[in-house]
Design a protein around this motif. Sequence first.
Motif, mmCIF file in Angstrom:
data_model
loop_
_atom_site.group_PDB
_atom_site.id
_atom_site.type_symbol
_atom_site.label_atom_id
_atom_site.label_comp_id
_atom_site.label_asym_id
_atom_site.label_seq_id
_atom_site.Cartn_x
_atom_site.Cartn_y
_atom_site.Cartn_z
ATOM 1 N N LEU A 113 0.468 -1.346 -0.466
ATOM 2 C CA LEU A 113 0.222 0.089 0.167
ATOM 3 C C LEU A 113 0.663 1.121 -0.236
ATOM 4 N N SER A 117 2.259 1.628 -3.542
ATOM 5 C CA SER A 117 1.141 1.888 -4.574
ATOM 6 C C SER A 117 0.766 3.405 -3.885
ATOM 7 N N PRO A 129 -3.834 4.706 -2.952
ATOM 8 C CA PRO A 129 -3.512 3.563 -3.743
ATOM 9 C C PRO A 129 -4.982 3.210 -4.710
ATOM 10 N N TYR A 130 -6.183 3.920 -4.086
ATOM 11 C CA TYR A 130 -7.403 3.465 -4.408
ATOM 12 C C TYR A 130 -8.132 4.246 -5.613
ATOM 13 N N SER A 141 -9.045 -0.999 -5.707
ATOM 14 C CA SER A 141 -10.636 -1.505 -4.489
ATOM 15 C C SER A 141 -11.249 -1.465 -4.561
ATOM 16 N N SER A 149 -10.699 -6.415 -9.781
ATOM 17 C CA SER A 149 -9.878 -5.441 -9.578
ATOM 18 C C SER A 149 -8.780 -5.244 -11.507
ATOM 19 N N THR A 204 0.736 -0.298 -9.830
ATOM 20 C CA THR A 204 -0.268 -0.036 -8.493
ATOM 21 C C THR A 204 -1.414 -1.201 -8.083
ATOM 22 N N SER A 205 -2.071 -1.865 -9.424
ATOM 23 C CA SER A 205 -2.738 -2.729 -9.758
ATOM 24 C C SER A 205 -2.377 -4.328 -8.786
ATOM 25 N N THR A 231 -1.897 -3.945 -5.305
ATOM 26 C CA THR A 231 -3.889 -3.254 -4.182
ATOM 27 C C THR A 231 -4.343 -4.418 -4.566
ATOM 28 N N THR A 282 -6.036 -6.090 -1.102
ATOM 29 C CA THR A 282 -7.457 -5.700 -0.885
ATOM 30 C C THR A 282 -7.943 -7.534 -1.360
ATOM 31 N N PRO A 338 -9.972 -4.192 1.743
ATOM 32 C CA PRO A 338 -10.139 -2.584 1.663
ATOM 33 C C PRO A 338 -8.973 -1.521 2.892
ATOM 34 N N GLY A 344 -1.519 4.279 2.372
ATOM 35 C CA GLY A 344 -1.238 4.449 0.498
ATOM 36 C C GLY A 344 -0.660 5.763 0.911
#
Length: 316
Positions: free
Chosen positions: A46, A49, A64-65, A70, A109, A224-225, A228, A232, A237, A242
């Motif tokens: 996190l 990200s 990160p979201y 997420s 995701s 990042t995907s 994260t 998640t 979440p 992050g």
Amino acid sequence: MGSANLSFINVFELLFSPYQQSVEWFTVHIFRLPRAVTAILVGIALSVSGLQMQTVFRNPLAGPYVLGISSGASLGVALVVLGFSGYFAGNVFFISGSWLLVAAAWLGSGMVLLVILLVSFRVRDIMTLLILGIMFASGISAVISILQYFSGESALKAFVIWTMGSVSNVSIEQIPVILGGIIPGLILSVMVVKSSNAVQLGESHAKSLGINILRYRILIFISTSLLTGTVTAFCGPIGFIGIAVPHICRMIFKTSRQGILLASSIFAGASIMLISDIVSQLPGSESMLPINAVTSLLGIPVVIWIILRKQKLIAA
């Protein structure tokens, strides 16, 4: 640390001892060790990200979201827990942390990532991508709200508990799978460090140095995907780590160099998440606080400080 009192020497001996049919051995190897390792991996994923999103969007409050990754994972879990609650009936609570939820979260995701990547080929403005990511997240949240409205009481409770986040549902067998998602994400983040240093000065400046902005964005989004989405999927979440950790590192080292911030975010994120997990366990008690509540209490003051500091700089 936990409800059972074990000395440091006792824990150290149990960590390196062969299989034993004792309560202490199972407490260390089956419960505490996976949870501690998971907390470290979650903090690393996190934090990195968040650093990447703040860099690519040049926004101190990006986390990160922001891409909706997420939310996509939450939608996958919601469809399983809320949409098919009748199929699972009374066993809905026992699927928490199972491979079914993990697969659903990863699929959700991944679908959002695919949409973001397709959009990034057509949209050149990074702020437009940020707005679209927020819109995707809002739309997915609306769908989840509809599913919650029509779901049963037990399924709704199971989903709400999942959204609170937890590092205690991960088994020792699942940790290699988490590493399989996090390590490639970290490798990609290291690969774009030099490009990130240039992008901080503006995309036009980065282009003049020969950096392929589209390729850079795609690598950042995939990294990042992976980070994260994996976290998640297994832990739910978990907020504020992050956003807060990269700023803590900037305050400590007083630099914007991505190499230093990346390394420090890895160590700081792992440490802070581990401390948050220790606090959530209420040492000496059998009760456990939601990990999201603890990380929020730690992260909110940092976010408030960022906003106040930004307003002070604008006024000056």
